[in-house]
Design an enzyme around this catalytic site. Structure first.
Site, PDB file in Angstrom:
ATOM      1  N   CYS A   1       0.813  -1.226   0.000  1.00  0.00           N
ATOM      2  CA  CYS A   1       0.000   0.000   0.000  1.00  0.00           C
ATOM      3  C   CYS A   1       0.844   1.274   0.000  1.00  0.00           C
ATOM      4  O   CYS A   1       0.345   2.341  -0.346  1.00  0.00           O
ATOM      5  CB  CYS A   1      -0.931   0.014   1.211  1.00  0.00           C
ATOM      6  SG  CYS A   1      -1.852  -1.513   1.420  1.00  0.00           S
TER       7      CYS A   1
ATOM      8  N   HIS B   1      -9.256   2.261  -2.808  1.00  0.00           N
ATOM      9  CA  HIS B   1      -7.872   1.986  -2.441  1.00  0.00           C
ATOM     10  C   HIS B   1      -7.204   1.088  -3.488  1.00  0.00           C
ATOM     11  O   HIS B   1      -7.043  -0.111  -3.270  1.00  0.00           O
ATOM     12  CB  HIS B   1      -7.863   1.333  -1.055  1.00  0.00           C
ATOM     13  CG  HIS B   1      -6.518   0.986  -0.507  1.00  0.00           C
ATOM     14  ND1 HIS B   1      -5.329   1.519  -0.982  1.00  0.00           N
ATOM     15  CD2 HIS B   1      -6.165   0.145   0.515  1.00  0.00           C
ATOM     16  CE1 HIS B   1      -4.321   1.024  -0.289  1.00  0.00           C
ATOM     17  NE2 HIS B   1      -4.803   0.183   0.620  1.00  0.00           N
TER      18      HIS B   1
ATOM     19  N   CYS C   1      -0.785   2.887   6.138  1.00  0.00           N
ATOM     20  CA  CYS C   1      -0.344   1.617   6.709  1.00  0.00           C
ATOM     21  C   CYS C   1       0.003   0.683   5.556  1.00  0.00           C
ATOM     22  O   CYS C   1      -0.434   0.890   4.422  1.00  0.00           O
ATOM     23  CB  CYS C   1      -1.411   1.012   7.607  1.00  0.00           C
ATOM     24  SG  CYS C   1      -2.987   0.644   6.783  1.00  0.00           S
TER      25      CYS C   1
END
Length: 394
Positions: free
Chosen positions: A88, A349, A378
């Site tokens: 991510c 996302h 995160c």
């Protein structure tokens, strides 16, 4: 040394899983943003020293997807490119690597960002290369395996959010309220045209007729209510509280920007948006990966000689409402400064792009009244990444 500045920051709209961008490879989404950067800046593409793009789900795209995106986007073949995978955090790590390459004297101007097509991630048939003797075989979802599973504990990222629910005693009601607020903020921002300046429209070819022009995020749900969210079943644990409604989506998109020295920006006649002040990275237990931004933000702020109260805007990736609530509690963040236009629960996302997307959105919010910002995410596997930026002033 000349300051490191950011300019020409853009992103595509974010598409939902199997939605408007399902037939567009990640590298073409990346190429769309690169093309916009070159066209809007009007710089000679030969001025670009390197292209660095994050991309997590690379299987089947071809060698070095960043290279494909760069050339398809109009960057000359003589300009090198490479692809980054920090899950991510990939898109923001790409920008950090651009920053570091400039500080080291290797580059003066870099296109950096991230891209992802979760819709196009392939199914895998492992151990099939040399044939099967007998028995059934199972397809493995590369998106789940490479993007959404904690290898250390062999469970979905959603369980790491459930672990934070237990550790921080976060209620289902809190999570649903957080998700509802994200949807409402994003919906208001979309309706007010807040995202228009940062979004590059994407052409989606059709079998017949002209292509569709997609210019808005696909996944924002203005009709979401607390009652509807409360009716959703737990997604990862029988008696859990993390649902599809209070978690981020599975998405497609890309984002990128120019990273360069201030002197180079002046020489090219470019107007920087912001100065890159510092970065921070952290490692935490993989089982509670969502708390990673806390230490990363502390490190980044310390390196820029700032504290939480000095920051005007926080763009924190909303992997899960539970994860976001835990980070907000630990840092004691004023909520009127956090994700004021919604976050990943509403926007989506696309994992390799989100690091760059959060920073793009942050850059477009900086103003004389609110000159300092932090972007952070995160990272699956137990990490965090953060950056501090400030509005450019001569």
């Amino acid at each position: 040394m000349s300051r490191i500045v950011l300019a020409e920051a853009y992103r595509t709209p974010i598409g939902v899983f199997g939605g408007v961008f399902k037939d567009i490879p990640a590298y073409e989404l990346g190429a769309t943003v690169i093309r916009q950067i070159l066209e809007h800046s009007q710089i000679d593409p030969n001025e670009i020293n390197e292209v660095i793009l994050g991309n997590v789900l690379q299987a089947g795209q071809g060698q070095n997807p960043a290279r494909i995106a760069a050339i398809h986007g109009g960057v000359p073949e003589a300009v090198p490119s490479f692809t980054v995978n920090k899950v991510c955090g990939s898109g923001l790590k790409a920008i950090q690597l651009a920053y570091q390459s400039i500080v080291a004297g290797d580059n003066e101007i870099v296109i950096a960002g991230g891209m992802e097509s979760m819709s196009q991630s392939p199914m895998l048939l492992k151990n099939s290369r040399f044939g099967f003797k007998m028995g059934n075989q199972t397809l493995e979802d590369s998106m789940i395996a490479d993007g959404l599973t904690d290898k250390f504990n062999d469970y979905h990222m959603g369980i790491t959010a459930e672990n934070l629910v237990e550790q921080y005693q976060i209620s289902r009601k809190e999570q649903d309220q957080f998700a509802f607020d994200s949807q409402q903020k994003a919906s208001r921002a979309q309706q007010a045209g807040v995202f228009d300046a940062e979004i590059v429209p994407v052409e989606v070819p059709q079998r017949k007729g002209d292509p569709l022009i997609i210019s808005q995020d696909e996944g924002i749900r203005p009709q979401t209510t607390i009652d509807k969210l409360a009716q959703l079943r737990p997604a990862f644990k029988k008696d859990g509280s993390v649902t599809a409604g209070n978690a981020s989506g599975i998405n497609d998109g890309a984002a990128a920007m120019l990273v360069m020295t201030e002197d180079k920006a002046k020489a090219l006649g470019l107007q920087p948006i912001a100065v890159l002040d510092s970065f921070g990275a952290s490692g935490v237990a993989p089982s509670i990966m969502g708390i990673g931004p806390v230490e990363a933000i502390h490190k980044a702020l310390k390196r820029s000689n700032k504290v939480i109260n000095d920051v005007d805007i926080f763009e924190l990736n909303e992997a899960f409402a539970a994860q976001s609530i835990a980070v907000n509690r630990e840092l004691q963040l004023p909520q009127d400064k956090v994700n004021v236009n919604g976050g990943a629960i509403a926007l989506g996302h696309p994992i390799g792009a989100s690091g760059a997307r959060t920073l793009v959105s942050l850059l477009h919010q900086l103003s004389d009244a609110k000159p300092t910002g932090v972007a952070s995410l995160c990272i699956g596997g137990g990490q965090g990444i953060a950056t501090v930026v400030s509005k450019y002033e001569v």
